[in-house]
Design an enzyme around this catalytic site. Structure first.
Site, PDB file in Angstrom:
ATOM      1  N   ASP A 162     -13.215 -34.277  36.070  1.00  0.00           N
ATOM      2  CA  ASP A 162     -12.174 -35.244  35.727  1.00  0.00           C
ATOM      3  C   ASP A 162     -12.165 -36.446  36.674  1.00  0.00           C
ATOM      4  OD1 ASP A 162     -11.416 -33.532  37.753  1.00  0.00           O
ATOM      5  OD2 ASP A 162      -9.342 -33.332  37.102  1.00  0.00           O
ATOM      6  N   HIS A 163     -12.672 -36.263  37.892  1.00  0.00           N
ATOM      7  CA  HIS A 163     -12.648 -37.318  38.901  1.00  0.00           C
ATOM      8  C   HIS A 163     -13.453 -36.843  40.094  1.00  0.00           C
ATOM      9  CE1 HIS A 163      -9.955 -34.657  41.001  1.00  0.00           C
ATOM     10  NE2 HIS A 163      -9.221 -34.577  39.901  1.00  0.00           N
ATOM     11  N   GLU A 180      -1.470 -26.428  25.633  1.00  0.00           N
ATOM     12  CA  GLU A 180      -0.375 -25.534  25.210  1.00  0.00           C
ATOM     13  C   GLU A 180       0.730 -26.274  24.454  1.00  0.00           C
ATOM     14  OE1 GLU A 180       0.862 -22.696  28.376  1.00  0.00           O
ATOM     15  OE2 GLU A 180      -0.835 -23.575  29.421  1.00  0.00           O
ATOM     16  N   THR A 190      -5.888 -35.763  37.860  1.00  0.00           N
ATOM     17  CA  THR A 190      -6.290 -34.665  36.978  1.00  0.00           C
ATOM     18  C   THR A 190      -5.725 -34.763  35.558  1.00  0.00           C
ATOM     19  OG1 THR A 190      -6.551 -33.223  38.855  1.00  0.00           O
ATOM     20  CG2 THR A 190      -6.242 -32.154  36.735  1.00  0.00           C
ATOM     21  N   ASN A 193       0.299 -37.327  37.247  1.00  0.00           N
ATOM     22  CA  ASN A 193       0.561 -35.882  37.184  1.00  0.00           C
ATOM     23  C   ASN A 193       2.067 -35.589  37.234  1.00  0.00           C
ATOM     24  OD1 ASN A 193      -2.184 -35.384  37.203  1.00  0.00           O
ATOM     25  ND2 ASN A 193      -2.269 -35.061  39.425  1.00  0.00           N
ATOM     26  N   HIS A 229      -9.252 -31.002  48.181  1.00  0.00           N
ATOM     27  CA  HIS A 229      -7.977 -31.483  48.719  1.00  0.00           C
ATOM     28  C   HIS A 229      -7.722 -30.944  50.119  1.00  0.00           C
ATOM     29  CE1 HIS A 229      -6.328 -33.789  45.454  1.00  0.00           C
ATOM     30  NE2 HIS A 229      -6.743 -32.879  44.610  1.00  0.00           N
ATOM     31  N   ASP A 265     -12.026 -28.884  43.104  1.00  0.00           N
ATOM     32  CA  ASP A 265     -10.907 -29.758  43.477  1.00  0.00           C
ATOM     33  C   ASP A 265     -10.017 -29.104  44.525  1.00  0.00           C
ATOM     34  OD1 ASP A 265      -9.262 -32.261  42.683  1.00  0.00           O
ATOM     35  OD2 ASP A 265      -7.799 -30.646  42.600  1.00  0.00           O
ATOM     36  N   ASP A 322     -12.927 -29.180  37.858  1.00  0.00           N
ATOM     37  CA  ASP A 322     -11.992 -30.153  38.441  1.00  0.00           C
ATOM     38  C   ASP A 322     -12.519 -30.702  39.769  1.00  0.00           C
ATOM     39  OD1 ASP A 322      -9.654 -31.481  39.427  1.00  0.00           O
ATOM     40  OD2 ASP A 322      -8.461 -30.231  38.086  1.00  0.00           O
TER      41      ASP A 322
HETATM   42 ZN   LIG Z   1      -8.479 -32.970  39.093  1.00  0.00          ZN
END
Ligand SMILES: [Zn+2]
Length: 454
Positions: free
Chosen positions: A267-268, A168, A101, A122, A224, A220, A64
């Site tokens: 993802d980014h 899931e 994400t 999200n 942040h 990730d 991530d």
């Molecule tokens: Zn992410």
């Protein structure tokens, strides 16, 4: 000095490559170690045969927030081993907008833009039902499209998921079997995740899942907190590399490393949000009042849903007037759109879940309701996917990925078709280009009857 005349081969090494290419075309062989091949040059033209596995297996790994370029922050010998012996998006993988994400992880496994797969952020509220989607929502009605695990099972093969967003959700032929689909738990150590994946290769050969994915929250989580340029990122990247090394070593020990396809992505990306790059909605008050209750999300995706009776077009017009004035700080760094006018290249307007008003922020800028004089200095993502800082990595390693090959950047919605092609199964329709997988993957050898030999 006069130019030298054109020669058939620029150098002896180039001649050598061509000769190797001719010999490989005549009789494909498997390199034990192909580090000798230069980047961006491949002499292979056909997929390598499986040696131990009975059928192809794909391991899709997500790290991530692994911004493109992090792989050069520190020594990453294991990631670079995959790059040297596999195929890499030379300037990175392009995420879908918004570069968040959940929209991106689900785009990777469905081949669909958020417009189509329904996970538009999200966190968001469904305007029809009033229900709120969060990262813990597992009800199938949120998750549109057909994720890879569902496709794989529908085709009679088995799949194993390890914490991928959406995995899931019980949908169609996918029922998230306990032995192959553990419930999300961020506290499970990364090493344990790798050990579980390796354990699948100790199963009887007909029980080894054909598609396995595994998710790591780093780097990730650090990005942040501290932005992309902090030593904590370097440490997290080194740790991800160590985990890749553990995976490779475990596969080698089982004699399947060259048979397994590893696709490593993020993802980014991530960008720093320092330097007073904030805009405040309260500053727009002389032009338009935007109450908190209208705002679905602030940044990097500013999403506004005014109540019935308030014209979205009027709100956009008044906001734009305010932002273009000289009195709103950083106003020029936010562009407001009615969703139907949002740039088509971002594929973010068709879904009813998307708010009627969207703000597109310049890189690293933030929108807040009011100025609380809090200096925030950290990292963020979610911005326009045209920004290089939002790009992540793509590395493919395995029988159908040429060694040492570089390909131009592409959007992550192309990965779905790539995986179904490697597994030789029928995929669902999606936003990827049907021919894209063929342009990146080595073709399988075909026998005289035309059936595929893998
Ligand atoms: Zn992410």
């Amino acid at each position: 000095m006069a130019r030298t005349s054109v020669k058939p081969f620029a150098s002896l090494s180039e001649l050598l490559f061509v000769l190797i290419g001719i010999s490989l075309a005549a009789a494909p062989i498997v390199f034990g170690s192909a580090n000798i091949l230069k980047a961006s040059y491949s002499v292979e033209n056909v997929a390598r045969s499986l040696v131990k596995l009975r059928r192809p297996v794909v391991i899709l790994i997500s790290s991530d927030g692994f911004r493109f370029g992090y792989q050069f922050k520190t020594s990453t010998p294991n990631i670079h081993r995959l790059i040297a012996n596999g195929t890499e998006a030379e300037r990175g993988l392009i995420p879908v907008y918004p570069t968040l994400t959940f929209p991106n992880h689900y785009a990777i496994v469905t081949g669909l833009y958020p417009d189509y797969h329904g996970i538009i952020a999200n966190w968001f509220t469904d305007p029809n039902s009033g229900e709120t989607f969060t990262t813990r929502s597992h009800e199938p009605h949120w998750w549109l499209g057909e994720p890879l695990w569902q496709t794989v099972v529908k085709n009679g093969l088995s799949a194993a998921t390890y914490f991928w967003p959406g995995s899931e959700v019980k949908k169609g032929s996918w029922n998230c079997p306990p032995k192959f689909c553990p419930p999300y738990n961020a506290s499970v150590p990364f090493e344990e995740r790798v050990d579980t994946v390796l354990g699948y290769f100790d199963l009887p050969s007909n029980e080894i899942p054909s598609f396995i994915n595994v998710y790591f929250e780093d780097p990730d989580s650090q990005g942040h907190r501290v932005g992309p340029d902090d030593p904590q990122i370097t440490e997290a990247v080194a740790n991800i590399d160590r985990l890749i090394g553990k995976l490779i070593a475990g596969l080698e020990k089982r004699g399947v490393f060259d048979d397994v396809t590893i696709i490593m992505v993020g993802d980014h990306g991530m960008v720093g949000t320092c330097d007073g790059k904030s805009l405040y909605l309260e500053d727009l008050a002389p032009w338009v009042q935007i109450p908190e209750s209208w705002v679905q999300s602030y940044y990097p995706l500013l999403a506004i849903r005014p109540p019935a009776g308030v014209s979205p077009a009027e709100v956009v017009k008044n906001m734009t007037e305010g932002l273009n004035s000289s009195t709103v700080r950083n106003g020029k760094n936010l562009k407001m759109f009615l969703k139907e006018d949002f740039p088509a290249r971002l594929h973010y307007s068709a879904n009813y879940r998307i708010s009627p008003i969207i703000g597109l922020l310049d890189e690293g800028f933030m929108v807040e309701q009011r100025n609380l004089n809090q200096r925030t200095c950290a990292g963020a993502h979610g911005y326009d996917n045209a920004y290089f800082s939002m790009r992540t990595i793509f590395i493919g390693h395995g029988p159908q990925f040429a060694r040492g090959r570089k390909v131009p950047s592409f959007e992550n919605v192309q990965i779905y078709n790539m995986v179904t092609s490697i597994l030789n199964i029928q995929g669902a329709s999606n936003n990827g280009t049907a021919s894209f997988a063929n342009s990146v993957l080595l073709p399988n050898r075909c026998d005289n009857e035309g059936s595929v030999v893998v």
